[in-house]
Design an enzyme around this catalytic site. Structure first.
Site, short mmCIF file in Angstrom:
data_model
loop_
_atom_site.label_atom_id
_atom_site.label_comp_id
_atom_site.label_asym_id
_atom_site.label_seq_id
_atom_site.Cartn_x
_atom_site.Cartn_y
_atom_site.Cartn_z
N THR A 108 28.51 41.41 40.65
CA THR A 108 27.54 42.12 41.50
C THR A 108 26.16 41.50 41.39
OG1 THR A 108 28.79 44.16 41.32
CG2 THR A 108 26.48 44.40 41.86
N TYR A 131 28.97 46.15 49.45
CA TYR A 131 28.59 44.76 49.17
C TYR A 131 29.81 43.96 48.77
CZ TYR A 131 29.20 45.53 44.20
OH TYR A 131 29.75 45.81 42.98
N SER A 145 34.63 40.07 39.25
CA SER A 145 35.30 39.89 37.94
C SER A 145 36.61 40.66 37.81
CB SER A 145 34.35 40.23 36.79
OG SER A 145 34.26 41.62 36.57
N THR A 176 30.47 43.26 35.91
CA THR A 176 30.58 44.22 34.80
C THR A 176 32.04 44.65 34.54
OG1 THR A 176 30.27 46.12 36.27
CG2 THR A 176 28.29 45.20 35.24
N ASP A 177 32.92 44.48 35.55
CA ASP A 177 34.22 45.14 35.46
C ASP A 177 35.13 44.61 34.35
OD1 ASP A 177 33.63 47.01 37.33
OD2 ASP A 177 34.62 45.99 38.99
N LYS A 219 32.85 48.98 29.00
CA LYS A 219 32.32 49.60 30.22
C LYS A 219 32.83 51.02 30.25
CE LYS A 219 31.63 49.22 35.17
NZ LYS A 219 31.68 48.42 36.41
N GLU A 232 51.43 57.21 7.51
CA GLU A 232 52.65 56.80 6.79
C GLU A 232 53.85 56.67 7.71
OE1 GLU A 232 53.34 59.30 3.41
OE2 GLU A 232 51.55 58.50 2.38
C1 SIN Z 1 32.43 42.64 39.28
O1 SIN Z 1 32.80 43.02 38.17
O2 SIN Z 1 32.42 41.44 39.61
C2 SIN Z 1 31.98 43.61 40.31
C3 SIN Z 1 31.35 44.82 39.72
C4 SIN Z 1 30.10 44.54 38.95
O3 SIN Z 1 29.66 43.42 38.71
O4 SIN Z 1 29.49 45.56 38.56
#
Ligand code: SIN
Length: 301
Positions: A17, A31, A62, A95-96, A166, A273
């Site tokens: 992102t 987006y 990602s 972030t993913d 995350k 155990e």
């Molecule tokens: C991604 O992970 O590429 C899309 C979402 C993000 O970056 O928050």
């Protein structure tokens, strides 16, 4: 050594992102990730007394992270941190799956320099995009004299690469850190060279325990296309429905490595155990999957 050589920070871009663009900047939730190149991300960003080098390693959302991109990223990080005049590396990333990349790099590399992963929750052309601020913070973190290892720099916080998770899907600050995360001693780590040379990565499937978990999908895969490893995100302290446990014990009998984690966000699994399947201790289920991939890769051929 040439004492006058200008120190460098290397920025490796992978998409996300932070490099995303919205068709209409006033509706930033609509987006596409991974559109803007690294030179544009760094437009107007200067770092006092340091030279910035850039490489576009990938340009993806990602969610589509692949082992091939991990290998490219590992190769470039390993190359750059070995250069005497490189202070550290900043990686821009979605972030993913950032927590998986962070755990992968932190586990495989023995880092004596800082490697910052940074990101954004709003695309690059949103009026209040968080990307530029996060990128500046990541560059500043790498410049500090007391940093080394993988750090995730986001929303004015720094999380250790082996502990980050995350935990929120849309807040500006989507990450939290786990307490006391340790790579389990029974899971081996291959050398950087072995990871880079690996052409066929092991297959490790991730399954969940839940009400009515009958293990049917485990048995179906064992019968038709058995993976080498299973991570199961168990309930609570890594507990399993007896039917899912029976299916996973069959997978283990047939040679697969089965590892229990917890589907709880925090705390991991503690030994008991009566345990019949090994567990991943403090690791989350997705970290455990990275750890098991590496463990299987580390086995002699
Ligand atoms: C991604 O992970 O590429 C899309 C979402 C993000 O970056 O928050």
């Amino acid at each position: 050594m040439n004492a006058n050589k200008t120190k460098k920070i290397v920025v490796l871009a992978t998409g996300g992102t932070i490099a995303g663009l919205a068709g209409d900047a006033s509706k930033p939730q609509n987006y596409t990730a991974g559109q803007v190149g690294v030179a544009v991300l760094l437009h107007g960003v200067a770092v006092d007394g340091l030279e910035l080098l850039t490489e576009q390693v990938a340009q993806i959302d990602s969610k589509d992270m692949s082992f091939a991109i991990w290998q490219s990223l590992l190769a470039r990080v390993a190359h750059w941190v070995a250069q005497e005049d490189v202070q550290g590396v900043v990686i821009t990333h979605g972030t993913d799956t950032l927590e998986e990349t962070a755990y992968f790099l932190q586990t495989v590399l023995q880092l004596t320099k800082p490697v910052a992963l940074t990101c954004a929750m709003l695309p690059a052309n949103a009026p209040d995009s968080d990307g530029p601020g996060n990128l500046k913070d990541a560059l500043a973190w790498v410049q500090r004299a007391d940093t080394k290892g993988v750090g995730v720099v986001c929303a004015s916080q720094v999380h250790a690469g082996h502990a980050v998770q995350k935990s929120h899907s849309h807040q500006r600050n989507p990450f939290t850190s786990q307490d006391k995360v340790m790579h389990p001693a029974h899971l081996h780590v291959p050398s950087v060279a072995k990871v880079l040379a690996c052409q066929q990565w092991p297959r490790v499937e991730l399954v969940f325990n839940h009400a009515g978990a009958d293990g049917r999908h485990v048995r179906t895969l064992i019968a038709h296309d058995a993976p080498q490893g299973w991570v199961v995100a168990g309930t609570g302290n890594g507990t399993l429905h007896h039917a899912l446990e029976a299916a996973l014990l069959d997978a283990q009998k047939q040679g697969a490595y089965v590892l229990r984690a917890s589907r709880c966000a925090h705390g991991g699994v503690q030994s008991r155990e009566a345990d019949v399947l090994p567990h991943a201790g403090s690791l989350t289920a997705v970290q455990a999957r990275v750890a098991l991939l590496l463990h299987l890769m580390a086995q002699p051929a």
